[in-house]
Design a protein around this motif. Sequence first.
Motif, mmCIF file in Angstrom:
data_model
loop_
_atom_site.group_PDB
_atom_site.id
_atom_site.type_symbol
_atom_site.label_atom_id
_atom_site.label_comp_id
_atom_site.label_asym_id
_atom_site.label_seq_id
_atom_site.Cartn_x
_atom_site.Cartn_y
_atom_site.Cartn_z
ATOM 1 N N VAL A 66 92.223 48.910 -5.661
ATOM 2 C CA VAL A 66 91.926 49.131 -4.161
ATOM 3 C C VAL A 66 90.486 49.574 -4.237
ATOM 4 N N LYS A 67 90.299 50.413 -5.114
ATOM 5 C CA LYS A 67 88.766 50.927 -5.062
ATOM 6 C C LYS A 67 87.573 49.904 -5.508
ATOM 7 N N SER A 68 88.055 48.796 -6.134
ATOM 8 C CA SER A 68 87.204 47.846 -6.228
ATOM 9 C C SER A 68 86.962 46.876 -5.047
ATOM 10 N N LYS A 69 88.139 46.727 -4.313
ATOM 11 C CA LYS A 69 87.874 46.266 -3.080
ATOM 12 C C LYS A 69 86.998 47.032 -1.963
ATOM 13 N N ILE A 70 87.357 48.078 -1.986
ATOM 14 C CA ILE A 70 86.555 49.129 -0.987
ATOM 15 C C ILE A 70 85.295 49.042 -1.543
ATOM 16 N N TYR A 71 84.694 49.367 -2.733
ATOM 17 C CA TYR A 71 83.391 49.326 -3.278
ATOM 18 C C TYR A 71 82.895 47.966 -2.783
ATOM 19 N N LYS A 76 78.655 44.653 -0.671
ATOM 20 C CA LYS A 76 78.449 43.228 -0.594
ATOM 21 C C LYS A 76 76.911 42.871 0.148
ATOM 22 N N ASP A 77 76.200 43.803 0.688
ATOM 23 C CA ASP A 77 75.108 43.199 1.491
ATOM 24 C C ASP A 77 73.698 43.841 0.546
ATOM 25 N N GLN A 78 74.211 44.430 -0.604
ATOM 26 C CA GLN A 78 73.234 45.027 -1.456
ATOM 27 C C GLN A 78 72.736 44.062 -2.655
ATOM 28 N N ALA A 79 73.539 43.044 -2.777
ATOM 29 C CA ALA A 79 73.302 41.847 -3.778
ATOM 30 C C ALA A 79 73.107 40.617 -3.272
ATOM 31 N N ARG A 80 72.527 39.771 -4.192
ATOM 32 C CA ARG A 80 72.199 38.622 -3.838
ATOM 33 C C ARG A 80 73.239 37.541 -4.085
ATOM 34 N N THR A 81 73.983 37.974 -5.427
ATOM 35 C CA THR A 81 74.885 36.899 -6.057
ATOM 36 C C THR A 81 76.195 37.668 -6.301
ATOM 37 N N GLU A 82 77.131 36.887 -6.748
ATOM 38 C CA GLU A 82 78.534 37.504 -6.905
ATOM 39 C C GLU A 82 78.515 38.505 -8.027
ATOM 40 N N ARG A 85 76.942 41.837 -7.389
ATOM 41 C CA ARG A 85 78.110 42.423 -6.396
ATOM 42 C C ARG A 85 79.025 42.921 -7.552
ATOM 43 N N GLU A 86 79.607 41.968 -8.599
ATOM 44 C CA GLU A 86 80.520 42.792 -9.599
ATOM 45 C C GLU A 86 80.013 43.850 -10.269
ATOM 46 N N ALA A 87 78.570 43.617 -10.612
ATOM 47 C CA ALA A 87 77.993 44.799 -11.486
ATOM 48 C C ALA A 87 78.081 46.119 -10.458
ATOM 49 N N LEU A 88 77.484 45.979 -9.499
ATOM 50 C CA LEU A 88 77.374 47.258 -8.415
ATOM 51 C C LEU A 88 78.801 47.692 -8.369
ATOM 52 N N VAL A 89 79.743 46.818 -8.025
ATOM 53 C CA VAL A 89 81.236 47.537 -8.075
ATOM 54 C C VAL A 89 81.777 48.147 -9.381
ATOM 55 N N ARG A 91 79.917 49.721 -11.853
ATOM 56 C CA ARG A 91 79.127 50.734 -11.946
ATOM 57 C C ARG A 91 79.437 52.014 -11.030
ATOM 58 N N ARG A 92 79.937 51.695 -9.691
ATOM 59 C CA ARG A 92 80.583 52.558 -8.856
ATOM 60 C C ARG A 92 81.971 53.027 -9.364
ATOM 61 N N LEU A 93 82.853 51.907 -9.957
ATOM 62 C CA LEU A 93 84.066 52.453 -10.591
ATOM 63 C C LEU A 93 83.663 53.385 -12.008
ATOM 64 N N CYS A 94 82.863 52.965 -12.480
ATOM 65 C CA CYS A 94 82.387 54.042 -13.530
ATOM 66 C C CYS A 94 81.939 55.359 -13.134
ATOM 67 N N GLU A 95 81.528 55.598 -11.829
ATOM 68 C CA GLU A 95 81.362 56.929 -11.496
ATOM 69 C C GLU A 95 82.544 57.488 -11.245
ATOM 70 N N ASP A 96 83.943 57.003 -10.652
ATOM 71 C CA ASP A 96 85.124 57.558 -10.629
ATOM 72 C C ASP A 96 85.402 57.975 -12.057
ATOM 73 N N ARG A 97 86.298 59.241 -11.933
ATOM 74 C CA ARG A 97 86.842 59.793 -13.148
ATOM 75 C C ARG A 97 88.210 59.956 -13.408
#
Length: 161
Positions: A66-71, A76-82, A85-89, A91-97
Motif C-alpha cells: 500500500v505504501k509503495s503505491k501511495i509513494y 511519479k512526476d519527480q522522475a523521468r524513468t520508471e 521512480r522505483e528508486a524514489l519509492v 528510498r521513501r519506504l526506507c524512511e518508514d520504520r
Amino acid sequence: MYDQNSWLHVVEEYTRELTMLEIPPDLSPSGLIELQSRLDRLYTKVRLEHCQLAAELARLKEAYKVKSKIYYLEVKDQARTEKEREALVYRRLCEDRYQGYELPEAVSILQGQVAFLETVSSLISSKAQRLVSVLGSLKLEQSIMAIEVAGEMAQARARAS
C-alpha cells in the motif's frame, strides 16, 4: 518480529531442542511414546509461533504494498524513468520504520524468521514420520518374537508327548 538478540536465542533454543530429539537405534516402546510426546509439544510451539509471525509478515507485506503505491503516486512526476521512480519509492519506504528497522529490511528479516520456523516444523514432521517407521518395526519385531515363542512352545509340547 524478534529483534536480533531475541531471534538468536530462539534459533539456539530450537536447534538445541531438535538435536536433543535424536531417535536412538534401540528405541523401546515407552521411549517411543515419550519421544512422540516431546515432538508433539515442540511441534505445537513452533506452529503457534510460525502462525503469529506469518500473520505479522502478511500484515507488513500489505502495508509495504500500500505504501509503495501511495509513494509511487507522490513521486511519479519527480522522475523521468520508471527505474528512477522505483528508486524514489524505495528510498521513501526506507524512511518508514517498523520496530526500529527500515520497512524493506523488516520485511526481509520477518521472511527469514518465518522460513526458519517452517524448516523447524518440517524437521519435526520428518522425525515424527521416522517414528512411525520405528513403531512399525517394533510391531513387526514383536510379531516375530511371538511367532518364535509359539513355535518353541509347540516343539516343546511335541517332545513332551
